[in-house]
Design an enzyme around this catalytic site. Sequence first.
Site, PDB file in Angstrom:
ATOM      1  CD  GLU A   1      -1.643   2.236   1.935  1.00 55.56           C
ATOM      2  OE1 GLU A   1      -1.211   3.214   1.276  1.00 55.56           O
ATOM      3  OE2 GLU A   1      -1.762   2.239   3.158  1.00 55.56           O
TER       4      GLU A   1
ATOM      5  CB  CYS B   1      -2.517   5.719   3.826  1.00 50.96           C
ATOM      6  SG  CYS B   1      -3.471   4.540   4.785  1.00 50.96           S
TER       7      CYS B   1
END
Length: 520
Positions: free
Chosen positions: A287, A324
């Site tokens: 990710e 994020c």
Amino acid sequence: MTQTLFTAKAPATSQGAATAKQPLNISGRHYIQGQWQAEKLNSFSAINAVTFEPLPWLFAECQATELDNACEAAHQAFLSYREKTALERAALLRQMAQELRIAASDIIAIARQETALTELRLQGELTRTCNQLLMFAQALENQPEGLVVLDKALPERQPPRPQLELTQLPLGPVAVFAASNFPLAFSVAGGDTASALAAGCTVVVKAHSAHPATCDRVMQALVHAIELCEMPKAVLSLVQAKSYDISHQLVKHPRIKAMAFTGSFRVGMALKDSINQRAEPIPCYAELGSLNPQLVLPELALSSATELAQQLVASTTGSGGQLCTKPGLWLLPHTAAAELLLDTAISAMQQVQPQTLLHPGIYKSYQAQTAERALQVKTLATGLSAEKQASALLFSCSLNQLLATPSLWHEIFGPSALVVRYHSLTELAAFIEKLPGQLAATVHGYQHNLPVHHALLTQLEYQVGRIILAQMPTGVEVCASMQHGGPFPSSSDVRSTSVGLAAMQRFLRPLCRQNFPASD
């Protein structure tokens, strides 16, 4: 050689970082083959996130021989762990959650010093970490046989069909990298570890060098769970290292069969390049970050503008902008409501208190990246400032400038956002077509207008892993339906998620058994 634990008393710190009320046992070593051990040829310090000063804990730098031992031990443990039933694996996950709760006060006290995150935030993150373990445990208990598809034999058919059963096998030892921004939920006991263990894989965790003591104390709790459940000792291993070399050696090791990573695009892609050098390819689940654009539609009413502005600022600057899913890109129309939204956001951003970031490296990177951006685009607002703390920043540029400047698509990790104005839905559609892959995006509009925007929403769905209506993207629910991953460059595999029950599928592979009796 094997060494015993040593005890260090953590000093008082300022600006919200916790002071330990009692000595805290930190090993400073790696957990390999069921033992705390280290060659101790060289070491590095834990760092106080507020003062940038060393904390009184030293950590051994993992050596190549130790890493090899950890991977080999993980392989040997896998040979027996893969034979454990789903219910036995569920019991381990439940015991891990219980041991984390017992050690909560220690874990939070240490993490506050290493990350400067608030006690409330860390309590919530520890609860999430435990809930992830319990979610996978419950899934194993509800469907202990795993995913099985059975096609019974048809001997009377011409040609006859044999009995076919589709099942799943765990991949093997998994390399998990602790993330800087989630010292608990994406770390030693985080979602990657929980999903890999649930799948029947063993795990080698590379601790994050910004919170090594937190990783150490969490690992101690998990070791106790492993012992109580009488699991193979090397079902979970921990190595400490500040050098990037160990990370690359880990993903190249032939015993490692998959990698899970949450972090920067640069580091994630470097690890992926190392994986590509292997003789045997393995899955790389990384990710890599996201701008999570907020698309404010022209239908926004004046009565909603002020509240939306406050939500955007709070979501952008919350947790120091170190999530994020932070909304780092705002698309605003040229309307009266959007003007009010922007004026309100500028005023709110100017009042945001300076924030301590997770570690000095993130702070220095934020300062450098925002200084560079200030030379490229207009600065709309700057928050309050303090030494060694990050000021909130709101930038602005035209849509044409954004589309023509690749560096403006880069995520800035910290409390900042970029505002882009558009004139029409046609322009907005052109933006979406050029949008790189994102973890999430929000459309700020009204449900009754969704049919009007069908084409725009459909296009947006192909650019993101999660599409949201009229809410901020920073809340990631841990549940079966969550998708936390998206098209490249937000993640390395568009088919995977690092949050939710589907995360376990990353570490399983299909196997067809033909002409065997059906599984019980």
